[in-house]
Design a protein around this motif. Sequence first.
Motif, mmCIF file in Angstrom:
data_model
loop_
_atom_site.group_PDB
_atom_site.id
_atom_site.type_symbol
_atom_site.label_atom_id
_atom_site.label_comp_id
_atom_site.label_asym_id
_atom_site.label_seq_id
_atom_site.Cartn_x
_atom_site.Cartn_y
_atom_site.Cartn_z
ATOM 1 N N ALA A 94 23.031 39.031 7.519
ATOM 2 C CA ALA A 94 23.489 38.996 8.910
ATOM 3 C C ALA A 94 25.011 39.075 9.026
ATOM 4 C CB ALA A 94 22.968 37.733 9.592
ATOM 5 N N LYS A 95 25.727 38.350 8.177
ATOM 6 C CA LYS A 95 27.185 38.359 8.257
ATOM 7 C C LYS A 95 27.731 39.765 8.000
ATOM 8 C CE LYS A 95 31.326 36.135 6.369
ATOM 9 N NZ LYS A 95 31.848 35.143 5.389
ATOM 10 N N LEU A 103 27.010 42.022 10.949
ATOM 11 C CA LEU A 103 27.923 41.724 12.054
ATOM 12 C C LEU A 103 29.269 42.413 11.842
ATOM 13 C CD1 LEU A 103 28.325 40.032 14.656
ATOM 14 C CD2 LEU A 103 29.167 38.188 13.184
ATOM 15 N N GLU A 126 25.399 43.447 17.499
ATOM 16 C CA GLU A 126 26.428 42.416 17.285
ATOM 17 C C GLU A 126 26.133 41.172 18.108
ATOM 18 O OE1 GLU A 126 31.111 41.770 18.475
ATOM 19 O OE2 GLU A 126 30.420 43.812 18.010
ATOM 20 N N ILE A 132 23.049 39.208 16.823
ATOM 21 C CA ILE A 132 23.384 38.391 15.644
ATOM 22 C C ILE A 132 24.212 37.177 16.058
ATOM 23 C CG2 ILE A 132 24.610 38.376 13.447
ATOM 24 C CD1 ILE A 132 23.957 41.390 13.216
ATOM 25 N N LYS A 160 21.712 34.229 15.533
ATOM 26 C CA LYS A 160 22.038 33.719 14.188
ATOM 27 C C LYS A 160 20.902 33.920 13.181
ATOM 28 C CE LYS A 160 25.397 30.280 15.781
ATOM 29 N NZ LYS A 160 25.487 30.865 17.139
ATOM 30 N N GLU A 162 19.147 37.649 8.303
ATOM 31 C CA GLU A 162 19.341 39.032 7.870
ATOM 32 C C GLU A 162 18.770 39.984 8.904
ATOM 33 O OE1 GLU A 162 17.301 38.561 4.174
ATOM 34 O OE2 GLU A 162 15.410 39.354 4.936
ATOM 35 N N VAL A 163 19.136 41.239 8.770
ATOM 36 C CA VAL A 163 18.610 42.307 9.621
ATOM 37 C C VAL A 163 17.829 43.263 8.729
ATOM 38 C CG1 VAL A 163 19.183 44.232 11.148
ATOM 39 C CG2 VAL A 163 20.538 42.106 11.235
#
Length: 523
Positions: free
Chosen positions: A259-260, A263, A299, A302, A306, A309-310
């Motif tokens: 996820a980070k 983003l 964006e 996410i 929170k 993962e995507v």
Amino acid sequence: MAEAPIAPADAAEAGRAAAASKRHLPPGRLPCGAPVAIIDIGSNSVRLVVYEGLTRAPTALFNEKELCALGRSVAVTGKLSDASMAKALAALRRFRALSDGMGVERLHVLATAAARDAENGAAFIAEAESICGVRVGLLSGKREAELSALGVVSGVYRPNGVVGDLGGGSLELVNISKTKVGEGSTHPLGGLRLQDASDRSIKKADRLVRDALDEAAALGKLKDRVFYAVGGTWRALAHMHMVQKNYPLHVLHGYTIPAKEALEFCRLVRRVDPETLPGVSTVSSERRPLLAYGALVLEHIIRIGKPSEVTMSALGVREGLLFELLDDDGRRQDPLISTATDLGYLRSRAPRHGFDLVDWTDRLFRSVDLDEEVEEKRWRHAACHLADIAWRAHPDYRGQQSLETIAHAALTGLDHPGRAFIALAVYYRHMGLLDDESSPRIREIASTRILDRARILGGAMRVGYLVSASVPGVLARTPLTMRKGVLTLRLPAELRDLASDRLRNRLTKLGKMLARPTAIIEI
């Protein structure tokens, strides 16, 4: 040697052969009934997909789309433009003719946000029905979300998270847990709609997205779970991310981004000119202006939800409809095993041998006590069905051909590490168990555990194929198991001549990987 009777697990193969003979199908087709087609009238594109038949993991015989931008200007004028409608109706005429020519007996036509929201949508649907000759299913936002979620359920093993389907006119969100689908919601955040509503201003679009998603109920259930991304714009972004990372496998279904990192990539895409980004050349010129809007929506998802993962899903509304049309037994089938057995049926010397190999390795892995997880067992079974698909290739290239086929096959119910396991196990089965500088890059996806298990399975297959020569019925009579700490291959008296130095060498190599002595005994 008398041929062994057909086991219940193999009865389907006999039935398929009989059905194929009756329908005079080419040998590269499965006898699974007449083709089924879906025309999807979306806000950005109109697409025809003709599937081989109604099966648990349907394969597309034909796939074509026309970018008609039906959703363009709906947010501003409230109507579908004459030019977009003319282009879409022309596409429908072609798709109807193609479906007729391909012998489609069941045609389903779906329409989504643009036709749903436009003042003249009903008139457009009426003309579309006249052309297609069937009723057009005009999906509500909740129904569209439900079908998107079912598409993910059909193609992801035990999904757990939130599905987001981003089209040209709307975003659908719905919570899923394994086979359970929550109530969906729809939001006016499709790329074309955002572009029009914001007057092509990313700053204004940012406010629109923030306001629309801050109260999205599904995102409140996303924390530390998976966000499953569906839709052409998000697939384009994922492909660009692959190029940027020099990722070794260009298969979008199952591609996962932490996820980070997702983003950060989304912020990059909406900040710079898309034409400067790696991989943008693979995106159609019509879709490139929508990339920033798709990145903006992801964006905010996410930021608010929170997720951990995507994960990309290539399956959505169309596949969800097909999944819904199956009976209960069909829906309960494992899509990975279904596609693997189908491919084995089409490509192997003796498809029944794949079932034998499943049972033979089941006994081996139980006796060795390798602490095999449920998902790893599925991978192993799929590899057994795919182990002989390259037998027609030159011996020096069977490993590479198998790996390339498996790595890029339309397998579902499988993530990328699992795909690497199956491809590598079959590669090792042909090429031997040592890795060198020429080893395939797909190894980069695999963990140490996956590489070890793939080698063990590949080594076991190398023993099994020397014993059976791919003849069904032999492996059941020649078990390989751990007995009193010794990896033991047992041969009945009538098959004792199968023992050879080559067989002993392969068994010894497998024993070394398991840290066990080996023996071949006569029973």
